[in-house]
Motif scaffolding. Sequence first.
Motif, mmCIF file in Angstrom:
data_model
loop_
_atom_site.group_PDB
_atom_site.id
_atom_site.type_symbol
_atom_site.label_atom_id
_atom_site.label_comp_id
_atom_site.label_asym_id
_atom_site.label_seq_id
_atom_site.Cartn_x
_atom_site.Cartn_y
_atom_site.Cartn_z
ATOM 1 N N GLY A 1 0.782 -1.230 0.000
ATOM 2 C CA GLY A 1 0.000 0.000 0.000
ATOM 3 C C GLY A 1 0.807 1.270 0.000
ATOM 4 O O GLY A 1 0.221 2.369 -0.010
ATOM 5 N N TYR A 2 2.143 1.162 -0.003
ATOM 6 C CA TYR A 2 2.971 2.366 0.127
ATOM 7 C C TYR A 2 2.780 3.319 -1.046
ATOM 8 O O TYR A 2 2.636 4.535 -0.870
ATOM 9 N N GLN A 3 2.757 2.796 -2.259
ATOM 10 C CA GLN A 3 2.678 3.641 -3.460
ATOM 11 C C GLN A 3 1.385 4.445 -3.486
ATOM 12 O O GLN A 3 1.398 5.676 -3.657
ATOM 13 N N LEU A 4 0.268 3.770 -3.312
ATOM 14 C CA LEU A 4 -1.017 4.466 -3.357
ATOM 15 C C LEU A 4 -1.187 5.395 -2.163
ATOM 16 O O LEU A 4 -1.750 6.498 -2.295
ATOM 17 N N SER A 5 -0.693 4.988 -1.000
ATOM 18 C CA SER A 5 -0.804 5.850 0.184
ATOM 19 C C SER A 5 -0.023 7.144 -0.008
ATOM 20 O O SER A 5 -0.513 8.236 0.308
ATOM 21 N N GLN A 6 1.196 7.050 -0.541
ATOM 22 C CA GLN A 6 1.985 8.246 -0.794
ATOM 23 C C GLN A 6 1.318 9.143 -1.838
ATOM 24 O O GLN A 6 1.396 10.375 -1.766
ATOM 25 N N SER A 7 0.647 8.523 -2.801
ATOM 26 C CA SER A 7 -0.077 9.306 -3.800
ATOM 27 C C SER A 7 -1.191 10.110 -3.144
ATOM 28 O O SER A 7 -1.377 11.307 -3.435
ATOM 29 N N LEU A 8 -1.930 9.482 -2.250
ATOM 30 C CA LEU A 8 -3.013 10.189 -1.564
ATOM 31 C C LEU A 8 -2.470 11.292 -0.660
ATOM 32 O O LEU A 8 -3.050 12.382 -0.568
ATOM 33 N N PHE A 9 -1.333 11.047 -0.007
ATOM 34 C CA PHE A 9 -0.713 12.081 0.816
ATOM 35 C C PHE A 9 -0.276 13.273 -0.040
ATOM 36 O O PHE A 9 -0.426 14.439 0.358
ATOM 37 N N GLY A 10 0.278 12.980 -1.222
ATOM 38 C CA GLY A 10 0.711 14.058 -2.110
ATOM 39 C C GLY A 10 -0.448 14.908 -2.595
ATOM 40 O O GLY A 10 -0.358 16.145 -2.624
ATOM 41 N N LEU A 11 -1.549 14.269 -2.967
ATOM 42 C CA LEU A 11 -2.724 15.024 -3.402
ATOM 43 C C LEU A 11 -3.294 15.859 -2.257
ATOM 44 O O LEU A 11 -3.736 17.000 -2.459
ATOM 45 N N ALA A 12 -3.274 15.300 -1.042
ATOM 46 C CA ALA A 12 -3.769 16.059 0.116
ATOM 47 C C ALA A 12 -2.861 17.238 0.423
ATOM 48 O O ALA A 12 -3.334 18.318 0.803
ATOM 49 N N THR A 13 -1.559 17.067 0.237
ATOM 50 C CA THR A 13 -0.624 18.165 0.476
ATOM 51 C C THR A 13 -0.853 19.302 -0.514
ATOM 52 O O THR A 13 -0.772 20.482 -0.159
ATOM 53 N N GLY A 14 -1.141 18.965 -1.750
ATOM 54 C CA GLY A 14 -1.385 19.999 -2.765
ATOM 55 C C GLY A 14 -2.616 20.827 -2.474
ATOM 56 O O GLY A 14 -2.632 22.037 -2.716
ATOM 57 N N GLY A 15 -3.652 20.205 -1.964
ATOM 58 C CA GLY A 15 -4.869 20.954 -1.636
ATOM 59 C C GLY A 15 -5.492 21.608 -2.847
ATOM 60 O O GLY A 15 -5.521 21.046 -3.943
ATOM 61 N N LEU A 16 -5.994 22.818 -2.648
ATOM 62 C CA LEU A 16 -6.713 23.516 -3.709
ATOM 63 C C LEU A 16 -5.774 24.176 -4.708
ATOM 64 O O LEU A 16 -5.954 24.039 -5.919
ATOM 65 N N ALA A 17 -4.765 24.912 -4.227
ATOM 66 C CA ALA A 17 -3.891 25.689 -5.112
ATOM 67 C C ALA A 17 -2.512 25.085 -5.288
ATOM 68 O O ALA A 17 -1.732 25.573 -6.107
ATOM 69 N N GLY A 18 -2.156 24.045 -4.553
ATOM 70 C CA GLY A 18 -0.876 23.405 -4.723
ATOM 71 C C GLY A 18 0.241 24.089 -3.953
ATOM 72 O O GLY A 18 0.108 25.209 -3.464
ATOM 73 N N THR A 19 1.367 23.407 -3.862
ATOM 74 C CA THR A 19 2.541 23.969 -3.193
ATOM 75 C C THR A 19 3.341 24.899 -4.086
ATOM 76 O O THR A 19 4.199 25.628 -3.603
ATOM 77 N N GLY A 20 3.078 24.866 -5.395
ATOM 78 C CA GLY A 20 3.852 25.656 -6.346
ATOM 79 C C GLY A 20 4.882 24.796 -7.039
ATOM 80 O O GLY A 20 5.404 23.824 -6.466
ATOM 81 N N LEU A 21 5.202 25.130 -8.288
ATOM 82 C CA LEU A 21 6.175 24.356 -9.047
ATOM 83 C C LEU A 21 7.532 24.402 -8.356
ATOM 84 O O LEU A 21 8.076 25.471 -8.095
ATOM 85 N N GLY A 22 8.071 23.227 -8.059
ATOM 86 C CA GLY A 22 9.364 23.129 -7.413
ATOM 87 C C GLY A 22 9.330 23.199 -5.914
ATOM 88 O O GLY A 22 10.391 23.079 -5.278
#
Length: 491
Positions: A324-345
Amino acid sequence: MSAPAPPSAGAFPSPPGGFAPAPPPSTRRNAELLLLAFAALLTTVSLFLVEASQEQSVTWDIAKYGLAFLGLFAVAHLAVRRFAPFADPLLLPVVAVLNGLGLVLIHRLDLGAAQNAEYNSVPVPSPDANQQIMWTGLGMVVFVVVLIVLRDYRTLARYSYTLGLIGLVALMIPALLPDRFSQTNGSKIWIRLPGFSVQPGEFAKILLIIFFASVLVAKRDLFTTAGRHMLGMDFPRGRDLGPILAVWLVCIAVLVFEKDLGTSLLIFSTVLVMLYIATERVGWLIIGGGLLAIGFVFAYKSFSHVRVRTDTWLDPFADYHNTGYQLSQSLFGLATGGLAGTGLGSGRPNQVPFANTDFIITTIGEELGLIGLTAVLILFLVLILRGLRTAIAVRDSFGKLLAAGLSFTIAIQLFVVVGGVTKLIPLTGLTTPFMSYGGSSLLANYALLALLIKVSDAARAPAPARKKDPVAPIAEATTELLRRSETRPQE
């Protein structure tokens, strides 16, 4: 000889000099050129933002990638202007933006991988962005060659059985090779030789779409023959189910021998949609859906890798450190981005395995947020809708099914990829068209784009003017004796 009849009331008299010739039809190539320039500018600015966010000095990589990107799509534009002048002006620019954004994200992941290597005191891996530019250049070569060689896409229908056989053989070759030449991450989908590797399934899907488009046109009566009428719908006869059963068995064989859930699902779904378009019968969709469900249950009961992916989809955190590591990290990344994202880079997308291939959608969601991911999906939607519009506008049935099949295979692949990384459906291992890192995917998708542009050119081109039959002069006209019944009745 009687005098000529006077012009009818309301007729528009001809001017003394005659009517001016009609203006030439607009090809909209200049609009395409402006959009391509905007795509190149957007790519270059995004590369600059990535470099700035990583607190690095502006390097030659920005100019190198930007100029290479601009040159490649300038060549593609000139090829379209010369060999498909009436093609849809949005197809190539939309692909340019998607390809450019994919290049930006791959470069951003290269910078993150270099930082991780320096922190862990290990050798810095070679940048994947250089390889992506090279594969984009080869994709442009394929794109231009298809435009030049394929003068009329309808000639493909003459060789449909040959192309279908080649596609089927290409699809099955990895299953016959030893694991060291074909297997990666448990799936046998590659032909890997020293200094050369290719994923034949990417090209096989295009050849099979051409084959099925031709067969559905030639054998349309077979698929539209009336069968049982139940629940207000017409179902085909049992003896007419042979073709769809054959496709189903081929896809099951791909799943059994190659462990490739994504390709089997993509091919079967595309053929099913093409069959529905050709017949306009919902019964085929119900039968295809039933076969799809039977195939999934069979695969779940028979193959451990399908069970693992299904269990991971149901609860990725149950075995977080393993399957489950791959999919879990994907969900964490999408949650971190939120609405506007962290910004490129500014994000941490390198923590997701295969972030530049299977999970590049997660990279977009983390750094550009839901807004940026929605914009990317809208670009794909524009590409798919313009392809379907081409299918509606083209005049011949083969072109309609070909354009519809090519458009729907992009739509289905995008749905499977986005659904997998967002936990909507189980992961399949497919890549995002035009964005993910990889040579086979780019080459195949640029060949697909070239076919779609050729069909669009035929759909948008003005109909050729018909030559009028020469009228014989009055002095040379023959006389004809008419019977009284053929003359107008007397008052």
